[in-house]
Design a protein around this motif. Structure first.
Motif: not given
Length: 582
Positions: A274-296
């Protein structure tokens, strides 16, 4: 047009033919946002000088000791926005004494008198106390924007004062500061009637915050466009915030590693969708491959992706970048290795800026990291690249030559080979030809950081070819003082020169007398400069402040750390005993 007017010598006839009513001229000048353009305008004639003086509302000061607040107020009486820098950049590396100075309070008191309608204050490497933040909140009724970058001296009590009293605040940006946590409830100090916030960034703060207060604040502020939270915010809490603020254009997430149920995962994915306007993304501390797909779902419009807090592997980065076709800026850790950078070259054709940071800069036995191969791969696929900061442990002259041939529009080239004095690892030759290729090919170059085994030849190249260079950083390089002399004898636009651990002495220091007054600053540490050399410079150039920072137990005749800068305010009065002003 401005520069054309500037070149014409003012005469009675030309002055009369270019007269404008003051109101018209001030309205025209309002469209000039560049500091350089406005400065050029002020030199055309007295009328233009006065119009620029009265119409200027924003000022940038690159060194808080280069001018006094009183002088500033006399020059520009209608300032609403101030950007102010304090300590030298080497304070980031603990090379500047803790009590060096740059206290913002010395500016706030005269500002309250001369600029009571101040709306915006952006500070970098300044000392900011809680008392100063309380004073700021109490004395500037129209205050809207506070940005603190790499500042020290304050706690959450000061932030609570800002939240309580700054009724019109639109931006609170707290980045990379040493904030003492006295209460996690400072966010609850925003009144329930407060709704004006557009930017909130507390990503670098380590302590937990009151999430209920944060959620209520986000819900109330319908114009919120930038939200960057800290590591304490969980994925479940992030989902609630995104649901409350789907209008965000810049997002800094919290921790990205908690375990989620199937329902929680689906809700988080839906929130990102639902966040159609995001052009900058940061943070993602300790991100794992398991949850990265939610960002797609939120990646389609990304132009800036900051993964500098995430130790991603190359394969995981590749899977993410497939969904980022518009990416222009990318920050990563060297854990992505060359494989990850190959993916950058394959999937990011619009990339303009790349920064690769070391995950562990002090581990000399490190087995992962990036090499010249990854850098070359990026240069083949990202022909628009013009800004690079690249930490690596090996490099070759041929690789750098290839990189700049592929990307000749570099304005910022910062190559940091982490082992001091490291030669071309294939030929064992100095890295002179690498940086020679950079300055010969990249004619737009403004900032350069050099590293590796370098002789004076590198600095001959820089002095001869780097015609637009403004900032040069040098460490563990050079054969003799001649290298520094070559730089100071060339580089007509040089404004900042930073040198550490180089064999440059008094003769090199004194070779720059004609250059220093047009520069903002010179830093030299662990070089061969003596106190007598610094005294000679101070005598010959009285309009410069020449400061020497002495270390306990050091040789009295040696100048351990030298900081030279131009000023119209004279010697400062708040230097600690460890800082000698000559």
């Amino acid at each position: 047009m401005i520069m054309e007017s500037k070149r014409k010598k003012e005469s009675p006839s030309s002055a009369g033919s270019t007269q404008f009513p003051d109101e018209v001229l001030e309205r025209v000048l309002a469209f000039l946002t560049s500091h350089k353009d406005r400065s050029s305008v002020s030199l055309v004639c007295k009328d233009w000088y006065n119009a620029e003086r009265w119409s200027r509302t924003h000022v940038f000061i690159g060194n808080c000791y280069s001018v006094s607040p009183e002088i500033l107020a006399r020059r520009f009486p209608n300032i609403r926005s101030v950007t102010l820098k304090g300590k030298p950049r080497f304070s980031d590396f603990n090379l500047v004494p803790q009590n060096w100075g740059a206290d913002i309070h010395a500016w706030l008191v005269p500002f309250a008198d001369k600029y009571p309608f101040l709306e915006e204050l952006r500070l970098k490497r300044m000392t900011v106390s809680d008392e100063s933040l309380e004073y700021l909140a109490a004395n500037f009724q129209n205050f809207k924007v506070l940005s603190l970058l790499s500042c020290d001296g304050f706690s959450t009590d000061g932030l609570a004062a800002i939240a309580t009293h700054s009724k019109n605040l639109t931006e609170l940006d707290i980045q990379e500061n040493g904030v003492e946590d006295r209460s996690g409830s400072w966010l609850s100090c925003f009144p329930e009637s407060f709704t004006s916030l557009e930017v909130l960034n507390f990503a670098s703060m380590s302590a937990e915050v009151n999430f209920d207060a944060l959620e209520r604040l986000v819900c109330r502020c319908k114009s919120l466009k930038v939200l960057k939270v800290n590591k304490s915010i969980s994925l479940e809490q992030l989902q609630k915030l995104l649901t409350r603020a789907p209008q965000l254009v810049e997002l800094g997430t919290g921790s990205f590693s908690q375990e989620l149920t199937t329902r929680q995962y689906a809700e988080l994915e839906s929130a990102f969708n639902n966040c159609k306007n995001i052009h900058t993304l940061s943070g993602l501390w300790e991100a794992t491959a398991l949850y990265l797909p939610v960002l797609y779902p939120a990646c389609a419009n990304l132009t800036f992706l900051n993964l500098s807090y995430t130790a991603l592997q190359g394969g995981d980065l590749a899977k993410l970048l497939v969904h980022c076709p518009r990416l222009q800026r990318l920050w990563v850790l060297d854990t992505v290795e060359d494989k990850g950078l190959e993916a950058v070259g394959s999937y990011c054709p619009l990339l303009e800026e790349l920064r690769v940071f070391p995950a562990d800069p002090f581990d000399e036995e490190i087995i992962h990291g990036v090499t010249e191969e990854g850098f070359v791969a990026v240069s083949f696929g990202c022909r628009r690249l013009h800004y690079v900061l690249y930490f690596c442990r090996q490099m070759t002259n041929a690789a750098v030559a290839t990189i700049v041939q592929n990307c000749p529009d570099f304005t910022h080239f910062r190559l940091c080979i982490m082992n001091p004095g490291q030669p071309d690892y294939l030929t064992n030759e100095p890295m002179d030809e690498a940086f020679g290729a950079v300055v010969k090919t990249c004619t737009k170059l403004q900032r350069l950081s050099v590293s590796g085994l370098l002789t004076d030849l590198t600095f001959e190249y820089i002095g001869k070819y780097a015609k637009n260079l403004e900032t040069l950083s040098v460490a563990f390089a050079g054969s003799s003082g001649r290298g520094m002399e070559c730089v100071l004898g060339g580089c007509p636009k040089l404004r900042k020169l930073e040198i550490r651990d180089c064999p440059f002495g008094n003769e090199a220091l004194l070779s720059g007398l004609e250059k220093y007054e047009s520069m903002r600053s010179l830093w030299m540490s662990a070089c061969n400069v003596t106190m007598n050399g610094c005294r000679q410079l101070a005598r010959k150039m009285p309009r410069l402040n020449v400061e020497v920072m002495k270390e306990d137990g050091s040789d009295d005749s040696q100048a351990d750390k030298v900081y030279v800068y131009r000023t119209v305010a004279g010697p400062r009065r708040d230097a600690p005993p460890s800082v000698l002003t000559l």
